[in-house]
Design a protein around this motif. Structure first.
Motif, PDB file in Angstrom:
ATOM      1  N   GLU A   1       0.832  -1.194   0.000  1.00 13.73           N
ATOM      2  CA  GLU A   1       0.000   0.000   0.000  1.00 13.73           C
ATOM      3  C   GLU A   1       0.871   1.250   0.000  1.00 13.73           C
ATOM      4  N   GLY A   2       2.011   1.166   0.718  1.00  8.33           N
ATOM      5  CA  GLY A   2       2.889   2.319   0.819  1.00  8.33           C
ATOM      6  C   GLY A   2       3.600   2.665  -0.475  1.00  8.33           C
ATOM      7  N   VAL A   3       3.793   1.678  -1.357  1.00  8.33           N
ATOM      8  CA  VAL A   3       4.507   1.942  -2.624  1.00  8.33           C
ATOM      9  C   VAL A   3       3.552   1.924  -3.824  1.00  8.33           C
ATOM     10  N   ARG A   4       2.271   1.974  -3.547  1.00  6.77           N
ATOM     11  CA  ARG A   4       1.277   1.899  -4.619  1.00  6.77           C
ATOM     12  C   ARG A   4       1.449   3.034  -5.629  1.00  6.77           C
ATOM     13  N   ASP A   5       1.893   4.199  -5.137  1.00  6.17           N
ATOM     14  CA  ASP A   5       2.050   5.364  -6.016  1.00  6.17           C
ATOM     15  C   ASP A   5       3.497   5.597  -6.418  1.00  6.17           C
ATOM     16  N   TRP A   6       4.312   4.559  -6.370  1.00  4.88           N
ATOM     17  CA  TRP A   6       5.733   4.703  -6.701  1.00  4.88           C
ATOM     18  C   TRP A   6       6.029   4.355  -8.161  1.00  4.88           C
ATOM     19  N   GLY A   7       5.037   4.230  -8.968  1.00  3.72           N
ATOM     20  CA  GLY A   7       5.250   3.785 -10.341  1.00  3.72           C
ATOM     21  C   GLY A   7       6.202   4.650 -11.144  1.00  3.72           C
ATOM     22  N   ASP A   8       6.302   5.942 -10.802  1.00  5.10           N
ATOM     23  CA  ASP A   8       7.206   6.835 -11.533  1.00  5.10           C
ATOM     24  C   ASP A   8       8.456   7.181 -10.722  1.00  5.10           C
ATOM     25  N   LYS A   9       8.688   6.434  -9.625  1.00  9.42           N
ATOM     26  CA  LYS A   9       9.802   6.750  -8.730  1.00  9.42           C
ATOM     27  C   LYS A   9      11.091   6.041  -9.162  1.00  9.42           C
ATOM     28  N   LYS A  10      12.201   6.735  -8.898  1.00 10.01           N
ATOM     29  CA  LYS A  10      13.528   6.142  -9.047  1.00 10.01           C
ATOM     30  C   LYS A  10      14.059   5.866  -7.644  1.00 10.01           C
ATOM     31  N   VAL A  11      14.374   4.596  -7.377  1.00  4.11           N
ATOM     32  CA  VAL A  11      14.718   4.166  -6.024  1.00  4.11           C
ATOM     33  C   VAL A  11      16.139   3.616  -5.982  1.00  4.11           C
ATOM     34  N   GLY A  12      16.923   4.104  -5.040  1.00  4.54           N
ATOM     35  CA  GLY A  12      18.251   3.557  -4.813  1.00  4.54           C
ATOM     36  C   GLY A  12      18.235   2.639  -3.609  1.00  4.54           C
ATOM     37  N   VAL A  13      18.791   1.442  -3.743  1.00  6.63           N
ATOM     38  CA  VAL A  13      18.881   0.487  -2.641  1.00  6.63           C
ATOM     39  C   VAL A  13      20.361   0.251  -2.348  1.00  6.63           C
TER      40      VAL A  13
ATOM     41  N   SER B   1      18.534  -8.373   3.461  1.00  5.64           N
ATOM     42  CA  SER B   1      17.391  -7.461   3.293  1.00  5.64           C
ATOM     43  C   SER B   1      17.352  -6.882   1.883  1.00  5.64           C
ATOM     44  N   ALA B   2      18.499  -6.385   1.401  1.00  4.38           N
ATOM     45  CA  ALA B   2      18.546  -5.816   0.047  1.00  4.38           C
ATOM     46  C   ALA B   2      18.172  -6.863  -0.987  1.00  4.38           C
ATOM     47  N   ILE B   3      18.601  -8.093  -0.762  1.00 11.57           N
ATOM     48  CA  ILE B   3      18.331  -9.173  -1.705  1.00 11.57           C
ATOM     49  C   ILE B   3      16.835  -9.466  -1.798  1.00 11.57           C
ATOM     50  N   GLN B   4      16.079  -9.152  -0.745  1.00 11.00           N
ATOM     51  CA  GLN B   4      14.629  -9.316  -0.789  1.00 11.00           C
ATOM     52  C   GLN B   4      13.920  -8.057  -1.293  1.00 11.00           C
ATOM     53  N   ILE B   5      14.490  -6.892  -0.976  1.00 12.16           N
ATOM     54  CA  ILE B   5      13.846  -5.629  -1.337  1.00 12.16           C
ATOM     55  C   ILE B   5      13.884  -5.379  -2.846  1.00 12.16           C
ATOM     56  N   VAL B   6      15.041  -5.610  -3.484  1.00 14.66           N
ATOM     57  CA  VAL B   6      15.205  -5.280  -4.905  1.00 14.66           C
ATOM     58  C   VAL B   6      14.167  -5.990  -5.775  1.00 14.66           C
ATOM     59  N   PRO B   7      14.001  -7.323  -5.687  1.00 18.57           N
ATOM     60  CA  PRO B   7      12.994  -7.953  -6.567  1.00 18.57           C
ATOM     61  C   PRO B   7      11.561  -7.577  -6.207  1.00 18.57           C
ATOM     62  N   ALA B   8      11.331  -7.182  -4.942  1.00 16.99           N
ATOM     63  CA  ALA B   8       9.977  -6.774  -4.559  1.00 16.99           C
ATOM     64  C   ALA B   8       9.625  -5.420  -5.179  1.00 16.99           C
TER      65      ALA B   8
ATOM     66  N   VAL C   1       8.227   0.066  -9.564  1.00 17.12           N
ATOM     67  CA  VAL C   1       8.791   1.408  -9.659  1.00 17.12           C
ATOM     68  C   VAL C   1       9.391   1.614 -11.050  1.00 17.12           C
ATOM     69  N   LYS C   2       9.723   2.864 -11.343  1.00 19.85           N
ATOM     70  CA  LYS C   2      10.286   3.187 -12.656  1.00 19.85           C
ATOM     71  C   LYS C   2      11.706   2.655 -12.795  1.00 19.85           C
ATOM     72  N   GLN C   3      12.521   2.830 -11.743  1.00 23.28           N
ATOM     73  CA  GLN C   3      13.912   2.383 -11.807  1.00 23.28           C
ATOM     74  C   GLN C   3      14.400   2.016 -10.416  1.00 23.28           C
ATOM     75  N   VAL C   4      15.233   0.974 -10.369  1.00 21.38           N
ATOM     76  CA  VAL C   4      15.935   0.597  -9.141  1.00 21.38           C
ATOM     77  C   VAL C   4      17.424   0.622  -9.428  1.00 21.38           C
ATOM     78  N   VAL C   5      18.172   1.320  -8.567  1.00 25.08           N
ATOM     79  CA  VAL C   5      19.626   1.274  -8.638  1.00 25.08           C
ATOM     80  C   VAL C   5      20.121   0.586  -7.379  1.00 25.08           C
ATOM     81  N   ASN C   6      20.745  -0.562  -7.541  1.00 21.62           N
ATOM     82  CA  ASN C   6      21.274  -1.310  -6.410  1.00 21.62           C
ATOM     83  C   ASN C   6      22.767  -0.991  -6.274  1.00 21.62           C
ATOM     84  N   PHE C   7      23.121  -0.278  -5.198  1.00 20.51           N
ATOM     85  CA  PHE C   7      24.508   0.117  -4.949  1.00 20.51           C
ATOM     86  C   PHE C   7      25.180  -0.980  -4.123  1.00 20.51           C
ATOM     87  N   VAL C   8      26.165  -1.640  -4.735  1.00 18.55           N
ATOM     88  CA  VAL C   8      26.760  -2.835  -4.141  1.00 18.55           C
ATOM     89  C   VAL C   8      28.274  -2.705  -4.103  1.00 18.55           C
TER      90      VAL C   8
END
Length: 607
Positions: free
Chosen positions: A224-236, A242-249, A254-261
């Motif tokens: 519900e909290g990310v329902r309006d994130w369709g145009d968001k760019k998210v950095g993880v 935790s990151a390994i579960q968050i990224v595929p979720a 969202v529009k873009q995910v950048v995973n900083f590793v």
């Protein structure tokens, strides 16, 4: 003499007189019997800190096994669940088979998936707490702010912070209270105090900053909290569990995910997945098998099949300890299988493999199956960034090579403070603090006790985790150890039970000898080593899960010092007046040793 004659005689017999002579005419010692029965147990006050798996089990076992107990369970959160209440991030799920992540005594046949989502685990704990009426002992929204051993009174003095009665959501107000405990059982754990990354500019970011352990939830669910994130760019930021579960979720939402590793990690094939497929006759290739209504119906209606299913899964989970030993055939086999599996999943972006597949051994850092993570990295809207972060800007993240990522949200999946140094005073004998005792690293007795800190036991303390197997059975055994110690104190009228320093020293020596032969001591950054690449392993038990279960089964009372509760030096004062309470009052069961719970019927040898 028959019991009938004895009853006749006792009815007419005069009251016994006190002789001035000792046994065989010896001079009297002046010793007087206690004016209580051997099982007329004195009240004992137990306080538990934490209402997760450990605390809920404490709310079941202490009332079940300890007579005349006064139990209170404090938790800083408004609800039960511990880490499963605190964590609400996208993709949160169990990382071992769900059917191996439940109490031994409370089966759940209704898990939705092989790796159940976090809300299901929390709901399971809530159901267990409701079923066993644990709530009568709970005081939620009570945060421990200090624990102090009182030498004069031989008990713990606790300070706590809670919301005051005048508090409102708009204007929260707090008040300080105190309590005491004859026995303190804490389940503070290692993964409850989150850690922000030390990156310049993080506080100046104009977008939204979240930590995986402090996720804002709308309407009770992260979706519900990310329902309006369709145009968001998210950095993880991060590549831990935790990151390994968050990224595929987040990836499909969202529009873009950048995973900083910056580090590398092994992704396991599904733990016991083949065993599950074999038992259910299902596809072994599913990353996170969803149990069908048919599966769950069979689990519920065929208890014998379910017990076998659960037993076989757990047995399989307990069969991989050999992989944690350096140079073992199991370790080599795991490396080859995991590498092949990871390369296969990264086929669309094979260059990622050289940046994520480690040189260090499998299980050197916490191992997770991470279903869907590698596949999500290969999606077009995911960027896998391995260069170093220079700083956070008001609009995103700048790399050391000058490139800049414009972001709307930054998620810090950057782990926890795993030093076991709590953010409040914990003071033992002579004013010595636990912080001092745990510098440069924690030193305990079998992960549960510390010399100089009497009447204190802990669950999931230093060196309590396991690299393979189920953590739940360890929790239950550590709790049982504390229950047995509490019963000993009550039964033998002791006011102090304290582990000997030499016992702590010997366990520490065992740890030092054990871990060098394991993969945990290789060079890799891990919470097992307090977030360091090298150094002392403080997060794990020195052996397998089954090894820990055996080791904790029978307390070594000779490893403890004791102080009597009564001002009588005779060690047998606890024997009381020579009778049991049921005899004295002529109430209750006076042949309890014949009850089904007490009678141990031996098996008849076949040969």
């Amino acid at each position: 003499m028959s019991s009938g004659v004895l009853h006749t005689l006792s009815a007419a017999a005069p009251e016994p007189t006190t002789s001035t002579a000792g046994i065989n005419g010896a001079a009297p010692t002046g010793y007087k019997l206690g004016e209580f029965c051997i099982d007329e147990y004195r009240p004992i006050k137990v306080v538990c800190i934490g209402a997760g798996f450990s605390g809920i089990a404490a709310g079941i076992r202490f009332p079940q096994k300890v007579p005349n107990v006064n139990l209170t369970i404090y938790d800083k959160n408004p609800g039960v669940g511990g880490a499963w209440y605190l964590n609400k991030y996208p993709g949160l799920a169990c990382d071992i088979p769900s059917h191996c992540y439940q109490y031994t005594f409370e089966e759940n046949t209704n898990w939705s998936a092989f790796y159940a989502p976090g809300p299901e685990i929390r709901a399971y704990l809530e159901r267990v707490a409701d079923k066993y009426k644990v709530h009568k002992y709970l005081k939620l929204s009570h945060e421990l702010t200090g624990a102090y051993w009182d030498e004069r009174k031989s008990h713990w003095r606790l300070t706590l912070r809670r919301l005051s009665p005048n508090s409102t959501p708009e204007n929260p107000q707090y008040e300080d209270i105190e309590d005491t405990a004859d026995v303190l059982f804490s389940s503070l754990g290692a993964l409850g105090r989150w850690k922000w990354p030390d990156i310049p500019g993080l506080s100046e970011f104009k977008g939204r900053v979240l930590h995986s352990a402090q996720w804002d939830v709308t309407d009770g669910h992260w979706e519900e909290g990310v329902r309006d994130w369709g145009d968001k760019k998210v950095g993880v930021i991060g590549v831990g569990s935790s990151a390994i579960q968050i990224v595929p979720a987040l990836q499909p939402k969202v529009k873009q995910v950048v995973n900083f590793v910056r580090g590398k990690t092994w992704l396991a094939t599904p733990f016991s997945g083949e065993k599950m497929a074999e038992l259910l006759k299902r596809d072994a290739g599913a990353a996170n098998y969803k149990f069908s209504d048919e599966d769950k119906k069979r689990f519920k209606e065929d208890p014998e099949f379910y017990r076998k299913f659960r037993h076989e899964l757990e047995s399989d989970l307990n069969s991989v300890h050999g992989a944690t030993l350096r140079g073992s055939a199991q370790q080599q086999g795991a490396r080859e299988a995991f590498k092949e599996n990871m390369m296969k999943k990264l086929a669309k972006k094979p260059w990622i493999a050289e940046h994520i597949i480690p040189d260090f051994a499998v299980a050197c850092r916490r191992l997770t199956p991470g279903p869907g993570y590698l596949e999500s990295l290969c999606e077009d809207n995911v960027t896998f960034e391995t260069n170093e972060i220079k700083r956070v800007t008001p609009t995103g993240i700048e790399m050391t090579d000058g490139r800049h990522y414009e972001l709307d949200v930054i998620v810090c999946a950057t782990g926890f403070d795993t030093s076991f140094k709590y953010p409040f005073p914990f003071v033992g004998r002579g004013g010595v603090t636990l912080h001092e005792k745990f510098t440069p690293h924690p030193r305990t007795y079998m992960g549960m006790c510390v010399d100089g800190f009497p009447n204190w036991f802990q669950s999931l303390g230093p060196n309590s985790g396991v690299g393979s197997g189920s953590l739940l059975v360890i929790i239950e055994r550590q709790l049982e150890y504390c229950v047995q110690a509490t019963l000993k104190m009550q039964r033998e009228r002791l006011k102090v039970v304290e582990v000997k320093k030499e016992a702590v020293d010997d366990f520490d020596e065992y740890l030092e000898a054990y871990f060098p032969k394991t993969v945990y001591s290789e060079k890799c950054r891990s919470w097992y080593k307090m977030g360091k690449e090298e150094g002392r392993v403080v997060g794990l038990w020195p052996g397998s899960c089954l090894h820990a279960v055996r080791a904790l089964a029978h307390p070594r009372w000779e490893d403890f010092d004791y102080e009597l509760a009564d001002p009588v030096k005779n060690r047998f004062y606890w024997l009381g007046d020579g009778q049991t309470y049921n005899e004295k009052t002529m109430t209750g069961d006076r042949a309890w040793y014949l009850s089904p719970e007490e009678v141990d019927i031996p098996p008849i040898p076949k040969d």
